[in-house]
Structure formats: C-alpha cells, structure tokens
Design a protein around this motif. Structure first.
Motif, PDB file in Angstrom:
ATOM      1  N   ARG A 194       0.833  -1.202   0.000  1.00 14.01           N
ATOM      2  CA  ARG A 194       0.000   0.000   0.000  1.00 14.01           C
ATOM      3  C   ARG A 194       0.875   1.261   0.000  1.00 14.01           C
ATOM      4  N   ALA A 195       1.928   1.253   0.800  1.00 15.62           N
ATOM      5  CA  ALA A 195       2.824   2.412   0.846  1.00 15.62           C
ATOM      6  C   ALA A 195       3.563   2.590  -0.478  1.00 15.62           C
ATOM      7  N   ALA A 196       3.956   1.473  -1.091  1.00 19.46           N
ATOM      8  CA  ALA A 196       4.653   1.559  -2.378  1.00 19.46           C
ATOM      9  C   ALA A 196       3.727   2.117  -3.454  1.00 19.46           C
ATOM     10  N   ASP A 197       2.463   1.708  -3.417  1.00 20.77           N
ATOM     11  CA  ASP A 197       1.512   2.237  -4.386  1.00 20.77           C
ATOM     12  C   ASP A 197       1.279   3.734  -4.161  1.00 20.77           C
ATOM     13  N   THR A 198       1.198   4.145  -2.895  1.00 21.50           N
ATOM     14  CA  THR A 198       1.040   5.570  -2.587  1.00 21.50           C
ATOM     15  C   THR A 198       2.243   6.358  -3.067  1.00 21.50           C
ATOM     16  N   GLU A 199       3.439   5.799  -2.864  1.00 27.25           N
ATOM     17  CA  GLU A 199       4.655   6.474  -3.317  1.00 27.25           C
ATOM     18  C   GLU A 199       4.679   6.603  -4.837  1.00 27.25           C
ATOM     19  N   LYS A 200       4.212   5.574  -5.540  1.00 25.42           N
ATOM     20  CA  LYS A 200       4.175   5.626  -7.001  1.00 25.42           C
ATOM     21  C   LYS A 200       3.214   6.701  -7.485  1.00 25.42           C
ATOM     22  N   GLN A 201       2.022   6.755  -6.864  1.00 27.10           N
ATOM     23  CA  GLN A 201       1.047   7.771  -7.252  1.00 27.10           C
ATOM     24  C   GLN A 201       1.583   9.179  -6.956  1.00 27.10           C
ATOM     25  N   ALA A 202       2.280   9.321  -5.838  1.00 29.47           N
ATOM     26  CA  ALA A 202       2.861  10.628  -5.496  1.00 29.47           C
ATOM     27  C   ALA A 202       3.932  11.017  -6.509  1.00 29.47           C
ATOM     28  N   TRP A 203       4.701  10.043  -6.970  1.00 33.66           N
ATOM     29  CA  TRP A 203       5.727  10.332  -7.971  1.00 33.66           C
ATOM     30  C   TRP A 203       5.093  10.779  -9.294  1.00 33.66           C
ATOM     31  N   LEU A 204       4.034  10.083  -9.716  1.00 30.27           N
ATOM     32  CA  LEU A 204       3.349  10.461 -10.949  1.00 30.27           C
ATOM     33  C   LEU A 204       2.749  11.861 -10.829  1.00 30.27           C
ATOM     34  N   ALA A 205       2.182  12.170  -9.661  1.00 34.64           N
ATOM     35  CA  ALA A 205       1.627  13.508  -9.443  1.00 34.64           C
ATOM     36  C   ALA A 205       2.726  14.562  -9.483  1.00 34.64           C
ATOM     37  N   THR A 206       3.894  14.233  -8.941  1.00 34.61           N
ATOM     38  CA  THR A 206       5.017  15.162  -8.973  1.00 34.61           C
ATOM     39  C   THR A 206       5.492  15.408 -10.395  1.00 34.61           C
ATOM     40  N   GLU A 207       5.582  14.351 -11.192  1.00 30.43           N
ATOM     41  CA  GLU A 207       5.990  14.499 -12.581  1.00 30.43           C
ATOM     42  C   GLU A 207       5.000  15.362 -13.352  1.00 30.43           C
ATOM     43  N   ALA A 208       3.704  15.129 -13.143  1.00 34.58           N
ATOM     44  CA  ALA A 208       2.693  15.923 -13.845  1.00 34.58           C
ATOM     45  C   ALA A 208       2.752  17.390 -13.425  1.00 34.58           C
ATOM     46  N   ALA A 209       2.899  17.630 -12.121  1.00 38.85           N
ATOM     47  CA  ALA A 209       2.947  19.010 -11.623  1.00 38.85           C
ATOM     48  C   ALA A 209       4.200  19.723 -12.122  1.00 38.85           C
ATOM     49  N   THR A 210       5.318  19.013 -12.176  1.00 35.08           N
ATOM     50  CA  THR A 210       6.557  19.613 -12.672  1.00 35.08           C
ATOM     51  C   THR A 210       6.444  19.972 -14.149  1.00 35.08           C
ATOM     52  N   ALA A 211       5.849  19.073 -14.933  1.00 32.80           N
ATOM     53  CA  ALA A 211       5.673  19.359 -16.357  1.00 32.80           C
ATOM     54  C   ALA A 211       4.733  20.540 -16.564  1.00 32.80           C
ATOM     55  N   ALA A 212       3.652  20.586 -15.782  1.00 34.87           N
ATOM     56  CA  ALA A 212       2.714  21.706 -15.903  1.00 34.87           C
ATOM     57  C   ALA A 212       3.380  23.025 -15.524  1.00 34.87           C
ATOM     58  N   ALA A 213       4.189  22.997 -14.473  1.00 35.27           N
ATOM     59  CA  ALA A 213       4.887  24.217 -14.053  1.00 35.27           C
ATOM     60  C   ALA A 213       5.861  24.685 -15.125  1.00 35.27           C
ATOM     61  N   ALA A 214       6.581  23.756 -15.732  1.00 37.98           N
ATOM     62  CA  ALA A 214       7.524  24.127 -16.791  1.00 37.98           C
ATOM     63  C   ALA A 214       6.796  24.722 -17.991  1.00 37.98           C
ATOM     64  N   SER A 215       5.660  24.125 -18.366  1.00 42.94           N
ATOM     65  CA  SER A 215       4.889  24.640 -19.497  1.00 42.94           C
ATOM     66  C   SER A 215       4.361  26.049 -19.216  1.00 42.94           C
ATOM     67  N   LEU A 216       3.813  26.252 -18.019  1.00 45.51           N
ATOM     68  CA  LEU A 216       3.290  27.574 -17.669  1.00 45.51           C
ATOM     69  C   LEU A 216       4.409  28.603 -17.538  1.00 45.51           C
ATOM     70  N   ARG A 217       5.559  28.162 -17.054  1.00 46.40           N
ATOM     71  CA  ARG A 217       6.692  29.084 -16.951  1.00 46.40           C
ATOM     72  C   ARG A 217       7.138  29.544 -18.341  1.00 46.40           C
ATOM     73  N   ALA A 218       7.184  28.620 -19.300  1.00 47.02           N
ATOM     74  CA  ALA A 218       7.556  28.990 -20.669  1.00 47.02           C
ATOM     75  C   ALA A 218       6.509  29.918 -21.277  1.00 47.02           C
ATOM     76  N   ALA A 219       5.238  29.623 -21.035  1.00 41.58           N
ATOM     77  CA  ALA A 219       4.179  30.483 -21.562  1.00 41.58           C
ATOM     78  C   ALA A 219       4.242  31.876 -20.952  1.00 41.58           C
ATOM     79  N   ALA A 220       4.521  31.961 -19.657  1.00 41.14           N
ATOM     80  CA  ALA A 220       4.629  33.263 -18.998  1.00 41.14           C
ATOM     81  C   ALA A 220       5.805  34.051 -19.552  1.00 41.14           C
ATOM     82  N   HIS A 221       6.921  33.368 -19.798  1.00 41.47           N
ATOM     83  CA  HIS A 221       8.089  34.061 -20.360  1.00 41.47           C
ATOM     84  C   HIS A 221       7.774  34.615 -21.745  1.00 41.47           C
ATOM     85  N   ALA A 222       7.131  33.803 -22.586  1.00 43.54           N
ATOM     86  CA  ALA A 222       6.778  34.269 -23.927  1.00 43.54           C
ATOM     87  C   ALA A 222       5.803  35.439 -23.866  1.00 43.54           C
ATOM     88  N   ALA A 223       4.843  35.379 -22.944  1.00 42.50           N
ATOM     89  CA  ALA A 223       3.875  36.462 -22.808  1.00 42.50           C
ATOM     90  C   ALA A 223       4.545  37.751 -22.353  1.00 42.50           C
TER      91      ALA A 223
END
Length: 247
Positions: A194-223
């Motif tokens: 159960r803990a390993a599954d929670t850690e995996k889901q947390a890692w996937l959420a971190t990857e998604a949040a990091t990618a979203a932050a990078a995309s928004l940061r690039a969009a903000a710079h261009a704007a």
C-alpha cells in the motif's frame, strides 16, 4: 611735395570707391553667412487621425498583453508552488515506503526463523487447566502487542481474542508465536504494498505538476517578452508605427 599731394588728391576718389566696394562686399558676405548658419525652427508634426487611432489601438493591445502576462506569471508561480508541494509529498511517501519495507523485511526474517524453530519437537508441558489458562493469556498478550506495533490489524486482533479464524488458545506458545509471525508478515507485506503504491502515485503527481509548471513558466516568459516588445512600440512616433505591430 606738391607733386605728391597732387597725386594723392587725384587718386582719392578711386580709393574711396574701392573702400566702398569692399565695405559692401563685407556686408553682403556677413548677411549671407548669417542666413546660411541660421537653423529653421522645428515645426510641430501633427499626426494624421489614422495614425493616432492606430497608436491608440496599439496601446490598448499592449495593455491587454501586459495583463495577460501578469496572469500567466501568477499561474506559473502557483504551478511551481504546487510542484514543490507534490515533491515534498512524494519524498514523505518515499520515506513511508522505505520504513514499511524495512519492517516487512524484519518480519519476514522473524517469521522464517520461527517457522524453522517450529519444525523441531515441541517441549512437553502438563495438560492442566492452569497450563491452558497460561496459553490463553499468552495468546492475548502477544496479539495485543503485535497490534500495538501495527503487525496485526484490528480485525485480526478481534479474531485472536475471540479465538476465531484459526486462533486456538490451547496451542503451545511456540505455535502461537509462529502463527503470529505469519500474520504479522502478511500484514506488513500488505502495508508495504500500500505504501509503495502511494509512493508511485505521489511520484506520478510530482511528474505531472513539474511538467505543468515548466509549461506555464515557458508560456509566462513568452507572454512577458511579447508584452515588452509591444509596449516599447507604443512609445514609437505614430508615423513609424506599422499595422503589423498589432499582430
């Protein structure tokens, strides 16, 4: 002496004429030089109405771009904060998973050790009510201790205290300990998964949040770059502003 005076008086009109011509030429030269060096006063340039309207449209466009750039910057900052929180959650979940694995590994080793010991002949004990009462108390204490250390679930503890699901208080304490170690290993294995599954889901959420932050940061710079470029063009004289600046 009379000859010299006579010559002087004779040439005096010619000399006066020469000096007069020289004076006139000097005046003309000074006047010409003054006119040449005098700079014309700048005349105010009145932009055409079309250029004024174009400049106003460009200024409004620049203000809209600045507002969008600010909104994009705020969104990027929020996304970055979310990414940091997700990473912290993942690191915490990773620590929990590592601890769960260590506890399961220890329980597995203990279960194997007790299972090996249970293969040996059991010590003989008297078959008396006192012995059975001791075995029952031992079972209860061991089960509650295992539950307090999160090696048994509340339901498994309830079964042990009620002598259900294979929990027999009449068994030898060694058999009871072996059974408890088996349950503990199974329970900790479930907790680790159960803990390993929670850690995996947390890692996937971190990857998604990091990618979203990078995309928004690039969009903000261009704007921001586009907003600064158009804002600079607002200060350009209307005669030099092209319709392409609005695009």
């Amino acid at each position: 002496m009379n000859v010299v005076l006579d010559l002087f008086l004779r040439d005096l009109p010619n000399a006066a004429l020469v000096w007069s011509l020289l004076a006139v030429l000097a005046v003309v030269a000074i006047g010409a030089l003054t006119l040449y060096t005098r700079q014309p006063e700048p005349q105010p340039v009145v932009p055409a109405p079309e250029l004024l309207e174009q400049q106003a449209l460009l200024a409004a466009h620049a203000q809209a771009l600045v507002r969008k750039a600010r909104e994009a910057t705020v969104a990027a900052e929020r996304a970055a904060a979310t990414a940091r929180r997700r990473r912290e959650e993942w690191l915490a979940a990773q620590d929990v998973a590592e601890t769960a694995w260590q506890r399961y590994d220890e329980a597995d080793s203990e279960a194997r050790r007790k299972l090996t010991a249970a293969a040996l002949p059991l010590p003989r004990t008297p078959q008396t009510p006192a012995e059975y009462a001791f075995r029952e108390r031992h079972l209860h204490r061991s089960a509650m201790s295992a539950c307090s250390h999160q090696q048994l679930s509340a339901l498994e503890l309830s079964d042990a205290l009620a002598h259900r699901a294979g929990w027999d208080p009449r068994r030898h304490p060694i058999e009871q300990e072996t059974m408890l170690s088996q349950f503990a290993r199974a329970s900790l294995r479930t907790a680790y998964r159960r803990a390993a599954d929670t850690e995996k889901q947390a890692w996937l959420a971190t990857e998604a949040a990091t990618a979203a932050a990078a995309s928004l940061r690039a969009a903000a710079h261009a704007a921001n770059v586009r907003a600064r470029r158009v804002t600079r063009r607002v200060t350009t004289p209307p005669s030099e502003v092209a319709l392409a600046d609005l695009i």
